[in-house]
Scaffold this motif. Structure first.
Motif, PDB file in Angstrom:
ATOM      1  N   GLU A   1      -2.896  -5.401 -42.633  1.00  0.00           N
ATOM      2  CA  GLU A   1      -2.856  -6.269 -43.811  1.00  0.00           C
ATOM      3  C   GLU A   1      -2.607  -5.466 -45.082  1.00  0.00           C
ATOM      4  O   GLU A   1      -1.843  -5.891 -45.960  1.00  0.00           O
ATOM      5  CB  GLU A   1      -4.163  -7.050 -43.922  1.00  0.00           C
ATOM      6  CG  GLU A   1      -4.340  -8.108 -42.844  1.00  0.00           C
ATOM      7  CD  GLU A   1      -5.690  -8.786 -42.909  1.00  0.00           C
ATOM      8  OE1 GLU A   1      -6.517  -8.387 -43.775  1.00  0.00           O
ATOM      9  OE2 GLU A   1      -5.931  -9.709 -42.105  1.00  0.00           O
ATOM     10  N   CYS A   2      -3.218  -4.290 -45.186  1.00  0.00           N
ATOM     11  CA  CYS A   2      -3.038  -3.437 -46.358  1.00  0.00           C
ATOM     12  C   CYS A   2      -1.603  -2.935 -46.448  1.00  0.00           C
ATOM     13  O   CYS A   2      -0.987  -2.964 -47.529  1.00  0.00           O
ATOM     14  CB  CYS A   2      -4.021  -2.271 -46.306  1.00  0.00           C
ATOM     15  SG  CYS A   2      -3.903  -1.154 -47.711  1.00  0.00           S
ATOM     16  N   ILE A   3      -1.043  -2.487 -45.339  1.00  0.00           N
ATOM     17  CA  ILE A   3       0.333  -1.985 -45.328  1.00  0.00           C
ATOM     18  C   ILE A   3       1.310  -3.098 -45.695  1.00  0.00           C
ATOM     19  O   ILE A   3       2.244  -2.902 -46.486  1.00  0.00           O
ATOM     20  CB  ILE A   3       0.673  -1.380 -43.952  1.00  0.00           C
ATOM     21  CG1 ILE A   3      -0.169  -0.124 -43.708  1.00  0.00           C
ATOM     22  CG2 ILE A   3       2.163  -1.037 -43.857  1.00  0.00           C
ATOM     23  CD1 ILE A   3      -0.144   0.362 -42.267  1.00  0.00           C
ATOM     24  N   SER A   4       1.090  -4.273 -45.139  1.00  0.00           N
ATOM     25  CA  SER A   4       1.945  -5.414 -45.450  1.00  0.00           C
ATOM     26  C   SER A   4       1.882  -5.757 -46.943  1.00  0.00           C
ATOM     27  O   SER A   4       2.915  -6.036 -47.575  1.00  0.00           O
ATOM     28  CB  SER A   4       1.529  -6.622 -44.612  1.00  0.00           C
ATOM     29  OG  SER A   4       2.290  -7.765 -44.930  1.00  0.00           O
ATOM     30  N   SER A   5       0.680  -5.703 -47.507  1.00  0.00           N
ATOM     31  CA  SER A   5       0.506  -5.997 -48.927  1.00  0.00           C
ATOM     32  C   SER A   5       1.242  -4.975 -49.792  1.00  0.00           C
ATOM     33  O   SER A   5       1.897  -5.342 -50.786  1.00  0.00           O
ATOM     34  CB  SER A   5      -0.983  -5.999 -49.273  1.00  0.00           C
ATOM     35  OG  SER A   5      -1.195  -6.135 -50.657  1.00  0.00           O
ATOM     36  N   MET A   6       1.164  -3.707 -49.437  1.00  0.00           N
ATOM     37  CA  MET A   6       1.857  -2.669 -50.198  1.00  0.00           C
ATOM     38  C   MET A   6       3.365  -2.813 -50.090  1.00  0.00           C
ATOM     39  O   MET A   6       4.096  -2.629 -51.081  1.00  0.00           O
ATOM     40  CB  MET A   6       1.401  -1.283 -49.725  1.00  0.00           C
ATOM     41  CG  MET A   6      -0.027  -0.948 -50.100  1.00  0.00           C
ATOM     42  SD  MET A   6      -0.451   0.793 -49.783  1.00  0.00           S
ATOM     43  CE  MET A   6      -0.334   0.874 -47.998  1.00  0.00           C
ATOM     44  N   ASP A   7       3.863  -3.152 -48.901  1.00  0.00           N
ATOM     45  CA  ASP A   7       5.301  -3.345 -48.719  1.00  0.00           C
ATOM     46  C   ASP A   7       5.808  -4.488 -49.598  1.00  0.00           C
ATOM     47  O   ASP A   7       6.875  -4.396 -50.220  1.00  0.00           O
ATOM     48  CB  ASP A   7       5.616  -3.641 -47.249  1.00  0.00           C
ATOM     49  CG  ASP A   7       5.476  -2.413 -46.358  1.00  0.00           C
ATOM     50  OD1 ASP A   7       5.403  -1.293 -46.902  1.00  0.00           O
ATOM     51  OD2 ASP A   7       5.446  -2.584 -45.126  1.00  0.00           O
ATOM     52  N   LYS A   8       5.029  -5.563 -49.682  1.00  0.00           N
ATOM     53  CA  LYS A   8       5.426  -6.696 -50.518  1.00  0.00           C
ATOM     54  C   LYS A   8       5.403  -6.304 -51.993  1.00  0.00           C
ATOM     55  O   LYS A   8       6.269  -6.722 -52.772  1.00  0.00           O
ATOM     56  CB  LYS A   8       4.482  -7.872 -50.266  1.00  0.00           C
ATOM     57  CG  LYS A   8       4.649  -8.529 -48.905  1.00  0.00           C
ATOM     58  CD  LYS A   8       3.648  -9.648 -48.697  1.00  0.00           C
ATOM     59  CE  LYS A   8       3.805 -10.271 -47.307  1.00  0.00           C
ATOM     60  NZ  LYS A   8       2.789 -11.322 -47.056  1.00  0.00           N
ATOM     61  N   GLU A   9       4.409  -5.485 -52.362  1.00  0.00           N
ATOM     62  CA  GLU A   9       4.317  -5.036 -53.746  1.00  0.00           C
ATOM     63  C   GLU A   9       5.538  -4.209 -54.137  1.00  0.00           C
ATOM     64  O   GLU A   9       6.097  -4.362 -55.224  1.00  0.00           O
ATOM     65  CB  GLU A   9       3.037  -4.218 -53.926  1.00  0.00           C
ATOM     66  CG  GLU A   9       2.787  -3.746 -55.337  1.00  0.00           C
ATOM     67  CD  GLU A   9       1.485  -2.980 -55.463  1.00  0.00           C
ATOM     68  OE1 GLU A   9       1.393  -2.096 -56.350  1.00  0.00           O
ATOM     69  OE2 GLU A   9       0.541  -3.257 -54.685  1.00  0.00           O
ATOM     70  N   LEU A  10       5.976  -3.327 -53.242  1.00  0.00           N
ATOM     71  CA  LEU A  10       7.159  -2.514 -53.525  1.00  0.00           C
ATOM     72  C   LEU A  10       8.426  -3.363 -53.565  1.00  0.00           C
ATOM     73  O   LEU A  10       9.319  -3.130 -54.387  1.00  0.00           O
ATOM     74  CB  LEU A  10       7.302  -1.420 -52.461  1.00  0.00           C
ATOM     75  CG  LEU A  10       6.296  -0.270 -52.520  1.00  0.00           C
ATOM     76  CD1 LEU A  10       6.451   0.634 -51.313  1.00  0.00           C
ATOM     77  CD2 LEU A  10       6.442   0.527 -53.805  1.00  0.00           C
ATOM     78  N   ALA A  11       8.499  -4.347 -52.678  1.00  0.00           N
ATOM     79  CA  ALA A  11       9.695  -5.178 -52.614  1.00  0.00           C
ATOM     80  C   ALA A  11       9.863  -6.041 -53.863  1.00  0.00           C
ATOM     81  O   ALA A  11      10.997  -6.347 -54.272  1.00  0.00           O
ATOM     82  CB  ALA A  11       9.633  -6.079 -51.374  1.00  0.00           C
ATOM     83  N   SER A  12       8.745  -6.400 -54.482  1.00  0.00           N
ATOM     84  CA  SER A  12       8.803  -7.270 -55.649  1.00  0.00           C
ATOM     85  C   SER A  12       8.880  -6.514 -56.971  1.00  0.00           C
ATOM     86  O   SER A  12       9.027  -7.109 -58.024  1.00  0.00           O
ATOM     87  CB  SER A  12       7.589  -8.199 -55.672  1.00  0.00           C
ATOM     88  OG  SER A  12       6.387  -7.451 -55.795  1.00  0.00           O
ATOM     89  N   ALA A  13       8.755  -5.190 -56.893  1.00  0.00           N
ATOM     90  CA  ALA A  13       8.753  -4.386 -58.119  1.00  0.00           C
ATOM     91  C   ALA A  13      10.150  -4.298 -58.732  1.00  0.00           C
ATOM     92  O   ALA A  13      11.148  -4.322 -58.029  1.00  0.00           O
ATOM     93  CB  ALA A  13       8.238  -2.992 -57.798  1.00  0.00           C
TER      94      ALA A  13
END
Length: 240
Positions: A228-240
């Motif tokens: 869940e943490c990795i998925s959240s970070m990936d989404k954060e990078l994708a939306s930056a």
């Protein structure tokens, strides 16, 4: 051209960092803090050469004052440079015995006090695990483990192996998950800025009072939290 130049510079850096680490290991062999210093030797110059932008939030890891088992996702050989930035004090890792024969790196890895396991020899592997459990209990030293056992190449977490969790339960020490965003497929070494990476550590997960019967549930809990943490970070990078 930039890719070739970077690879050549990284090769030189790998040798120089290995020689510096060997010197440190020879000056104070098997000191449990050698691993942290050697990790910095590899990581800090490499991140500059690669121009990887690393953002870390690892307070639970750095503020933890007792022995623990640290588990992290394992993506590629570049983990040495990425995760080397956040290795805490008095932390050693577990690696394959074959690492001992990698020029420069293998010898300093051994002298840094890390644990080498012969996975083809069940008796020797079990003995090494007992040694690391004793280290966790009595030597104020933490163990860093990649519970997947091999590189996942950025394809998501692989099933966890039992070793890290067995050690933590037997020694009665907490587990601290360290999560790295999926970078291995996104990294572009042929560009001036190679990419962005996020690292987060999760709160310590206690094992006091658990038995080996609780290990499957503990493994599932850790894998779910990390996923869940990795998925959240990936989404954060994708939306930056």
């Amino acid at each position: 051209m930039l890719y070739v130049l970077r690879i050549l510079l990284m090769g030189v850096h790998f040798i120089l960092a290995g020689l510096l680490g060997l010197l440190l290991g020879l000056c104070r062999p098997f000191n449990p803090d050698n691993s942290r210093l050697c990790a910095r030797f590899y990581s800090l110059p490499a991140l500059c050469l690669l121009r990887l932008k690393l953002k870390t939030d690892v307070r639970p890891l750095l503020e933890h004052q007792r022995s623990c088992v640290i588990i992290a996702n394992h993506q590629s050989n570049f983990d040495l440079y990425v995760l080397g930035r956040v290795v805490p004090e008095r932390t050693v890792s577990i690696g394959k015995k074959s690492l001992k024969w990698v020029p420069f790196f293998g010898q300093l890895y051994w002298l840094a006090g890390n644990v080498l396991i012969d996975r083809s020899n069940a008796v020797a592997a079990k003995r090494a695990m007992l040694t690391t459990t004793e280290t966790l209990r009595n030597r104020d030293t933490s163990i860093w483990v990649f519970p997947e056992g091999t590189r996942n190449l950025g394809r998501g977490l692989l099933p966890f192996k039992k070793g890290a969790f067995q050690m933590a339960i037997t020694a009665g020490v907490p587990i601290i998950p360290v999560c790295v965003s999926n970078y291995s497929k996104a990294m572009r070494l042929n560009r001036w800025n190679s990419g962005r990476i996020l690292i987060r550590s999760l709160p310590a997960i206690p094992t006091a009072g658990l038995s080996l019967d609780d290990m499957p549930a503990l493994m599932e809990r850790c894998q779910q939290a990390m996923s869940e943490c990795i998925s959240s970070m990936d989404k954060e990078l994708a939306s930056a």
